[in-house]
Design an enzyme around this catalytic site. Structure first.
Site, PDB file in Angstrom:
ATOM      1  N   HIS A  19      53.058  39.235  30.916  1.00  0.00           N
ATOM      2  CA  HIS A  19      52.479  37.972  30.035  1.00  0.00           C
ATOM      3  C   HIS A  19      53.539  37.461  29.178  1.00  0.00           C
ATOM      4  CE1 HIS A  19      48.296  40.008  30.614  1.00  0.00           C
ATOM      5  NE2 HIS A  19      48.390  39.014  31.716  1.00  0.00           N
ATOM      6  N   LYS A  43      35.367  40.460  35.443  1.00  0.00           N
ATOM      7  CA  LYS A  43      36.349  41.554  35.038  1.00  0.00           C
ATOM      8  C   LYS A  43      35.554  42.088  33.932  1.00  0.00           C
ATOM      9  CE  LYS A  43      40.830  40.304  36.336  1.00  0.00           C
ATOM     10  NZ  LYS A  43      42.048  39.645  35.954  1.00  0.00           N
ATOM     11  N   ARG A  96      53.642  37.726  40.538  1.00  0.00           N
ATOM     12  CA  ARG A  96      54.328  38.941  41.103  1.00  0.00           C
ATOM     13  C   ARG A  96      54.510  38.969  42.425  1.00  0.00           C
ATOM     14  NH1 ARG A  96      49.974  42.104  37.307  1.00  0.00           N
ATOM     15  NH2 ARG A  96      48.817  40.553  38.930  1.00  0.00           N
ATOM     16  N   SER A 133      47.576  44.433  33.427  1.00  0.00           N
ATOM     17  CA  SER A 133      46.290  44.761  32.550  1.00  0.00           C
ATOM     18  C   SER A 133      45.633  45.840  33.077  1.00  0.00           C
ATOM     19  CB  SER A 133      45.619  43.524  32.076  1.00  0.00           C
ATOM     20  OG  SER A 133      46.379  42.513  31.437  1.00  0.00           O
TER      21      SER A 133
HETATM   22  O1  PNS Z   1      43.975  37.038  33.731  1.00  0.00           O
HETATM   23  P1  PNS Z   1      42.947  36.601  34.805  1.00  0.00           P
HETATM   24  O2  PNS Z   1      41.586  37.557  34.367  1.00  0.00           O
HETATM   25  O3  PNS Z   1      43.404  36.647  36.090  1.00  0.00           O
HETATM   26  O4  PNS Z   1      42.575  35.141  34.444  1.00  0.00           O
HETATM   27  C1  PNS Z   1      41.744  34.287  35.174  1.00  0.00           C
HETATM   28  C2  PNS Z   1      41.031  33.415  34.681  1.00  0.00           C
HETATM   29  C3  PNS Z   1      40.488  33.669  33.214  1.00  0.00           C
HETATM   30  C4  PNS Z   1      42.255  32.317  34.383  1.00  0.00           C
HETATM   31  C5  PNS Z   1      39.942  32.426  35.497  1.00  0.00           C
HETATM   32  O5  PNS Z   1      39.181  33.347  35.727  1.00  0.00           O
HETATM   33  C6  PNS Z   1      39.662  31.319  34.708  1.00  0.00           C
HETATM   34  O6  PNS Z   1      40.316  30.372  34.847  1.00  0.00           O
HETATM   35  N1  PNS Z   1      38.403  31.264  34.230  1.00  0.00           N
HETATM   36  C7  PNS Z   1      37.715  30.069  33.621  1.00  0.00           C
HETATM   37  C8  PNS Z   1      36.282  29.784  34.509  1.00  0.00           C
HETATM   38  C9  PNS Z   1      36.820  28.468  35.332  1.00  0.00           C
HETATM   39  O7  PNS Z   1      37.476  27.344  34.802  1.00  0.00           O
HETATM   40  N2  PNS Z   1      36.588  28.549  36.422  1.00  0.00           N
HETATM   41  C10 PNS Z   1      36.815  27.602  37.717  1.00  0.00           C
HETATM   42  C11 PNS Z   1      38.190  27.467  38.034  1.00  0.00           C
HETATM   43  S1  PNS Z   1      38.740  28.801  38.752  1.00  0.00           S
END
Ligand code: PNS
Length: 165
Positions: A19, A43, A96, A133
């Protein structure tokens, strides 16, 4: 919407060296960068959002990352609502592997449809290609040493066992 302001969103549960690498690269590309801790309902969380925020702030400060970097949290509503609120036209994600491309592509397309926000994929240092993570959470929960994979503040926090009940 401003393409010189970007958001790096993620669960950051906990923040890893991967990150930090993406944040450093993105901070050098944009005038202002918002590192956003987002609740991912898919998650099961290890750390409360406030703790992740604090660890990210400490890690960014300690790493000497330069530039206008804002750390914030977002737990209500769409990610693109935050981007729109702060005038960001770009989301930055680290990639990645092909697995990440498959995971990120639908979200990128949905976010573009929702708010004309583009997603930019950055390739992190291959040294961090295997760090996630979820692996860090697993190693930490089993009492292993995660210090090779996470910034100093995260390693020190996890080492205290403060995150375990
Ligand atoms: O680190 P992660 O868990 O892969 O991050 C994923 C995250 C939190 C960026 C994704 O779940 C997200 O964008 N959540 C916000 C909710 C949202 O806007 N959802 C609709 C579009 S994807």
């Amino acid at each position: 919407m401003n393409n010189r302001i970007a958001v790096v969103p993620g669960s950051f549960d906990p923040p890893t060296l991967g990150h930090l690498d993406v944040i450093r690269r993105a901070a050098s590309l944009y005038d202002q960068l918002h590192v956003l801790v987002v609740h991912n309902p898919g998650k099961e969380a290890m750390l409360p959002i406030a703790q992740r925020l604090s660890l990210l702030e400490q890690s960014i400060a300690e790493s000497g990352i330069e530039g206008d970097v804002v750390v914030a949290a977002w737990s209500v509503g769409l990610l693109v609502d935050y981007a729109t609120d702060v005038g960001a036209g770009v989301l930055v994600k680290g990639i990645r592997s092909q697995v990440d491309v498959a995971y990120e592509t639908p979200m990128a397309i949905v976010n573009r449809h929702l708010a004309h926000v583009e997603t930019v994929f950055l390739l992190p240092d291959p040294a961090h290609a295997l760090v996630s993570s979820s692996l860090v959470r697993q190693v930490a929960s089993l009492g292993g040493d995660v210090s090779p994979f996470v910034p100093g503040p995260v390693a020190r926090f996890l080492d205290t066992g403060a995150q375990r009940g």
